[in-house]
Design a protein around this motif. Structure first.
Motif, PDB file in Angstrom:
ATOM      1  N   VAL A 187       0.874  -1.174   0.000  1.00 32.79           N
ATOM      2  CA  VAL A 187       0.000   0.000   0.000  1.00 32.79           C
ATOM      3  C   VAL A 187       0.911   1.223   0.000  1.00 32.79           C
ATOM      4  CG1 VAL A 187      -0.219   0.035   2.537  1.00 32.79           C
ATOM      5  CG2 VAL A 187      -1.955   1.137   1.118  1.00 32.79           C
ATOM      6  N   THR A 188       0.569   2.226  -0.829  1.00 37.11           N
ATOM      7  CA  THR A 188       1.485   3.345  -1.071  1.00 37.11           C
ATOM      8  C   THR A 188       0.745   4.676  -0.977  1.00 37.11           C
ATOM      9  OG1 THR A 188       2.800   1.966  -2.561  1.00 37.11           O
ATOM     10  CG2 THR A 188       3.105   4.346  -2.729  1.00 37.11           C
ATOM     11  N   ARG A 189       1.351   5.622  -0.268  1.00 34.70           N
ATOM     12  CA  ARG A 189       0.844   6.983  -0.180  1.00 34.70           C
ATOM     13  C   ARG A 189       1.731   7.913  -1.011  1.00 34.70           C
ATOM     14  NH1 ARG A 189      -0.636   7.669   6.315  1.00 34.70           N
ATOM     15  NH2 ARG A 189      -2.470   6.317   6.283  1.00 34.70           N
ATOM     16  N   PHE A 190       1.133   8.981  -1.544  1.00 39.19           N
ATOM     17  CA  PHE A 190       1.829   9.909  -2.428  1.00 39.19           C
ATOM     18  C   PHE A 190       1.746  11.323  -1.864  1.00 39.19           C
ATOM     19  CE2 PHE A 190       0.798   6.274  -4.907  1.00 39.19           C
ATOM     20  CZ  PHE A 190       1.754   6.179  -5.913  1.00 39.19           C
ATOM     21  N   SER A 191       2.873  12.052  -1.955  1.00 40.03           N
ATOM     22  CA  SER A 191       2.888  13.434  -1.477  1.00 40.03           C
ATOM     23  C   SER A 191       2.151  14.359  -2.427  1.00 40.03           C
ATOM     24  CB  SER A 191       4.328  13.920  -1.323  1.00 40.03           C
ATOM     25  OG  SER A 191       4.917  14.165  -2.607  1.00 40.03           O
ATOM     26  N   GLY A 192       2.073  13.973  -3.722  1.00 36.99           N
ATOM     27  CA  GLY A 192       1.500  14.835  -4.747  1.00 36.99           C
ATOM     28  C   GLY A 192       2.551  15.557  -5.561  1.00 36.99           C
ATOM     29  N   ARG A 193       3.824  15.400  -5.188  1.00 36.48           N
ATOM     30  CA  ARG A 193       4.903  16.082  -5.902  1.00 36.48           C
ATOM     31  C   ARG A 193       5.655  15.105  -6.809  1.00 36.48           C
ATOM     32  NH1 ARG A 193       6.717  18.577  -0.327  1.00 36.48           N
ATOM     33  NH2 ARG A 193       7.958  16.684  -0.348  1.00 36.48           N
ATOM     34  N   ARG A 194       6.209  15.611  -7.895  1.00 42.91           N
ATOM     35  CA  ARG A 194       7.024  14.803  -8.784  1.00 42.91           C
ATOM     36  C   ARG A 194       8.287  14.343  -8.056  1.00 42.91           C
ATOM     37  NH1 ARG A 194       5.170  13.072 -13.844  1.00 42.91           N
ATOM     38  NH2 ARG A 194       7.381  12.918 -14.383  1.00 42.91           N
ATOM     39  N   ALA A 219       5.595   7.149  -0.038  1.00 40.38           N
ATOM     40  CA  ALA A 219       5.909   6.440   1.200  1.00 40.38           C
ATOM     41  C   ALA A 219       5.157   5.122   1.072  1.00 40.38           C
ATOM     42  CB  ALA A 219       5.466   7.222   2.427  1.00 40.38           C
ATOM     43  N   SER A 220       5.892   4.042   0.956  1.00 43.74           N
ATOM     44  CA  SER A 220       5.280   2.757   0.632  1.00 43.74           C
ATOM     45  C   SER A 220       5.596   1.731   1.713  1.00 43.74           C
ATOM     46  CB  SER A 220       5.786   2.255  -0.726  1.00 43.74           C
ATOM     47  OG  SER A 220       5.059   1.130  -1.167  1.00 43.74           O
ATOM     48  N   ALA A 221       4.659   0.828   1.935  1.00 45.77           N
ATOM     49  CA  ALA A 221       4.861  -0.253   2.896  1.00 45.77           C
ATOM     50  C   ALA A 221       4.263  -1.528   2.323  1.00 45.77           C
ATOM     51  CB  ALA A 221       4.204   0.081   4.239  1.00 45.77           C
ATOM     52  N   GLY A 222       4.771  -2.654   2.781  1.00 47.61           N
ATOM     53  CA  GLY A 222       4.263  -3.908   2.253  1.00 47.61           C
ATOM     54  C   GLY A 222       4.743  -5.105   3.030  1.00 47.61           C
ATOM     55  N   PHE A 223       4.503  -6.271   2.435  1.00 48.15           N
ATOM     56  CA  PHE A 223       4.820  -7.548   3.086  1.00 48.15           C
ATOM     57  C   PHE A 223       5.380  -8.513   2.054  1.00 48.15           C
ATOM     58  CE2 PHE A 223       3.360 -11.936   3.737  1.00 48.15           C
ATOM     59  CZ  PHE A 223       4.075 -12.249   4.882  1.00 48.15           C
ATOM     60  N   TRP A 224       6.488  -9.133   2.382  1.00 53.62           N
ATOM     61  CA  TRP A 224       7.079 -10.206   1.587  1.00 53.62           C
ATOM     62  C   TRP A 224       6.977 -11.521   2.343  1.00 53.62           C
ATOM     63  CZ3 TRP A 224      11.704  -6.539   1.401  1.00 53.62           C
ATOM     64  CH2 TRP A 224      11.756  -5.855   0.186  1.00 53.62           C
ATOM     65  N   PRO A 225       6.692 -12.647   1.671  1.00 55.43           N
ATOM     66  CA  PRO A 225       6.733 -13.941   2.350  1.00 55.43           C
ATOM     67  C   PRO A 225       8.144 -14.437   2.598  1.00 55.43           C
ATOM     68  CG  PRO A 225       6.215 -14.253   0.040  1.00 55.43           C
ATOM     69  CD  PRO A 225       6.210 -12.763   0.284  1.00 55.43           C
ATOM     70  N   GLY A 226       9.149 -13.830   1.937  1.00 54.92           N
ATOM     71  CA  GLY A 226      10.534 -14.266   2.032  1.00 54.92           C
ATOM     72  C   GLY A 226      11.139 -14.371   0.649  1.00 54.92           C
ATOM     73  N   PHE A 235       7.655  -7.426   6.996  1.00 56.04           N
ATOM     74  CA  PHE A 235       7.064  -6.189   6.516  1.00 56.04           C
ATOM     75  C   PHE A 235       8.189  -5.217   6.175  1.00 56.04           C
ATOM     76  CE2 PHE A 235       4.070  -8.173   9.402  1.00 56.04           C
ATOM     77  CZ  PHE A 235       2.917  -8.203   8.627  1.00 56.04           C
ATOM     78  N   TYR A 236       7.934  -4.332   5.228  1.00 52.95           N
ATOM     79  CA  TYR A 236       8.930  -3.347   4.833  1.00 52.95           C
ATOM     80  C   TYR A 236       8.275  -1.986   4.705  1.00 52.95           C
ATOM     81  CZ  TYR A 236       6.936  -3.666   0.123  1.00 52.95           C
ATOM     82  OH  TYR A 236       6.070  -3.632  -0.946  1.00 52.95           O
ATOM     83  N   ALA A 237       9.102  -0.950   4.749  1.00 50.25           N
ATOM     84  CA  ALA A 237       8.631   0.417   4.505  1.00 50.25           C
ATOM     85  C   ALA A 237       9.790   1.225   3.958  1.00 50.25           C
ATOM     86  CB  ALA A 237       8.101   1.054   5.782  1.00 50.25           C
ATOM     87  N   ALA A 284       1.297   0.338  14.082  1.00 46.79           N
ATOM     88  CA  ALA A 284       2.331   1.228  14.606  1.00 46.79           C
ATOM     89  C   ALA A 284       3.505   1.324  13.638  1.00 46.79           C
ATOM     90  CB  ALA A 284       2.812   0.730  15.972  1.00 46.79           C
ATOM     91  N   PHE A 285       3.867   0.212  13.017  1.00 53.97           N
ATOM     92  CA  PHE A 285       4.948   0.219  12.028  1.00 53.97           C
ATOM     93  C   PHE A 285       4.556   1.057  10.819  1.00 53.97           C
ATOM     94  CE2 PHE A 285       6.984  -1.867   8.299  1.00 53.97           C
ATOM     95  CZ  PHE A 285       8.315  -1.596   8.624  1.00 53.97           C
ATOM     96  N   LEU A 286       3.355   0.857  10.316  1.00 56.22           N
ATOM     97  CA  LEU A 286       2.900   1.613   9.148  1.00 56.22           C
ATOM     98  C   LEU A 286       2.842   3.105   9.436  1.00 56.22           C
ATOM     99  CD1 LEU A 286      -0.017  -0.759   8.043  1.00 56.22           C
ATOM    100  CD2 LEU A 286       2.280  -0.647   7.068  1.00 56.22           C
ATOM    101  N   GLN A 287       2.289   3.463  10.582  1.00 54.48           N
ATOM    102  CA  GLN A 287       2.117   4.878  10.914  1.00 54.48           C
ATOM    103  C   GLN A 287       3.455   5.558  11.182  1.00 54.48           C
ATOM    104  OE1 GLN A 287      -0.650   6.328  10.414  1.00 54.48           O
ATOM    105  NE2 GLN A 287      -2.386   5.537  11.553  1.00 54.48           N
ATOM    106  N   SER A 288       4.332   4.897  11.912  1.00 55.78           N
ATOM    107  CA  SER A 288       5.588   5.551  12.297  1.00 55.78           C
ATOM    108  C   SER A 288       6.542   5.680  11.117  1.00 55.78           C
ATOM    109  CB  SER A 288       6.255   4.786  13.448  1.00 55.78           C
ATOM    110  OG  SER A 288       6.623   3.470  13.066  1.00 55.78           O
ATOM    111  N   THR A 289       6.581   4.690  10.229  1.00 54.38           N
ATOM    112  CA  THR A 289       7.465   4.804   9.063  1.00 54.38           C
ATOM    113  C   THR A 289       6.926   5.840   8.074  1.00 54.38           C
ATOM    114  OG1 THR A 289       6.368   2.861   8.071  1.00 54.38           O
ATOM    115  CG2 THR A 289       8.450   2.487   9.246  1.00 54.38           C
ATOM    116  N   TYR A 290       5.605   5.892   7.938  1.00 56.73           N
ATOM    117  CA  TYR A 290       5.023   6.954   7.095  1.00 56.73           C
ATOM    118  C   TYR A 290       5.333   8.324   7.676  1.00 56.73           C
ATOM    119  CZ  TYR A 290       1.653  10.502   5.846  1.00 56.73           C
ATOM    120  OH  TYR A 290       1.090  11.699   5.491  1.00 56.73           O
TER     121      TYR A 290
END
Length: 318
Positions: A187-194, A219-226, A235-237, A284-290
């Motif tokens: 899941v990815t959020r965008f600032s709106g800037r290039r 600012a992107s976050a996600g999950f890998w199985p390995g 999880f990554y961010a 908490a991981f998603l919010q703090s890394t964002y």
């Protein structure tokens, strides 16, 4: 406080080494189906037209236009079938099991043709080193039904949290979706800037695709199985471009850390699964890394952020 795993059926154990080859087989099968969706769907920003979505039974394409008809394809992780459904009522059911990717690829193309769909699409994997064309991949791979089901149930739990996190943003934000190239739920959020032009260089992926995907600040976050150097699900961010000080930012929970080689924050799935409240730990991981990416990157958080969504409660307008 840790919670015994038996009390967390929705956060099952999914140790990567135990199902490594099954995971690779499932990954490649999703690439075959994903390449069909990619070939038929109009291009949507950041390759969002190509992804798969977590469903109540597995992973699905959503509606795929094919000429005058529409198809939907789903990996059923309970009955272990690939389900193809057409808008005229036609269906095909392919068993998911051990075997070669070449055989799966041929069976899938035959099923498409039988439904009156166009079975032509690019036959090469993406984002994998030394890719072998689908039709030529004769390696016999296993299929552990229990491992696939546990992986899907983990995705269900993760998808719920990702969707809740997505609701706390008024700006441009992606769906929670699975990219079959890298095999991660994101899941990815965008600032709106290039953003600066991405250097590209991802294996078996055209640089033009990568550069369009990272055309704007994220600012992107996600999950890998390995896999890909990680021997455990995690999880990554990350932020692109990464602002100064991002690697040193304080994030939660305590088990999260910055991986210098990957340039991302990582949080082991096991740390979330064993937490007293797994959803709160992941959120908490998603919010703090964002927050680290947005604050250090100078995003306009007053205009972009909002409270997490609640059922039946419209956003207040002042």
């Amino acid at each position: 406080m840790s919670v015994p795993p038996t009390r967390r059926p929705d956060w099952p154990e999914i140790p990567f080494p135990a199902w490594r080859e099954t995971c690779r087989h499932l990954h490649l099968m999703t690439q075959v189906v994903g390449k069909y969706r990619l070939a038929r769907s109009p291009w949507l920003n950041h390759s969002w037209h190509a992804t798969l979505y977590v469903t109540a039974r597995g992973l699905a394409t959503g509606p795929v236009p094919d000429g005058a008809r529409t198809l939907e394809i789903e990996f059923d992780c309970l009955d272990h079938l690939l389900l193809l459904r057409a808008d005229d009522g036609g269906t095909r059911r392919l068993p998911l099991g051990p075997g070669s990717l070449a055989a799966f690829h041929q069976a899938f193309r035959t099923a498409l043709a039988e439904l009156g769909a166009d079975p032509r699409f690019d036959g090469r994997p993406n984002e994998l080193p030394a890719p072998v064309r689908f039709a030529e991949d004769q390696e016999q791979r296993p299929y552990d039904r229990d491992a696939v089901e546990r992986f899907w149930r983990a995705l269900l739990a993760i998808d719920r949290v990702f969707r809740r996190f997505r609701s706390g943003f008024l700006g441009k934000v992606s769906p929670a979706h699975l990219f079959w190239g890298s095999f991660d739920l994101a899941v990815t959020r965008f600032s709106g800037r290039r953003a600066p032009l991405h250097p590209g260089g991802i294996p078996a992926l055209p640089d033009a695709v990568t550069r369009e995907a990272y055309s704007h600040e994220v600012a992107s976050a996600g999950f890998w199985p390995g896999g890909g150097g990680l021997e455990e699900p995690a999880f990554y961010a990350y932020a692109y471009p990464a602002p100064a000080g991002f690697a040193e930012a304080a994030v939660a929970p305590a088990e999260a850390c910055f991986h210098k080689d990957l340039g991302e924050f990582l949080l082991p799935y096991e740390a979330v699964r064993r937490a007293a409240d797994p959803e709160a730990a992941l959120l908490a991981f998603l919010q703090s890394t964002y927050a680290a990416a947005a604050d250090l990157g100078g995003w306009d958080r007053a205009a972009l952020d909002c409270d997490l969504g609640e059922p039946r409660r419209p956003r207040p307008v002042e």
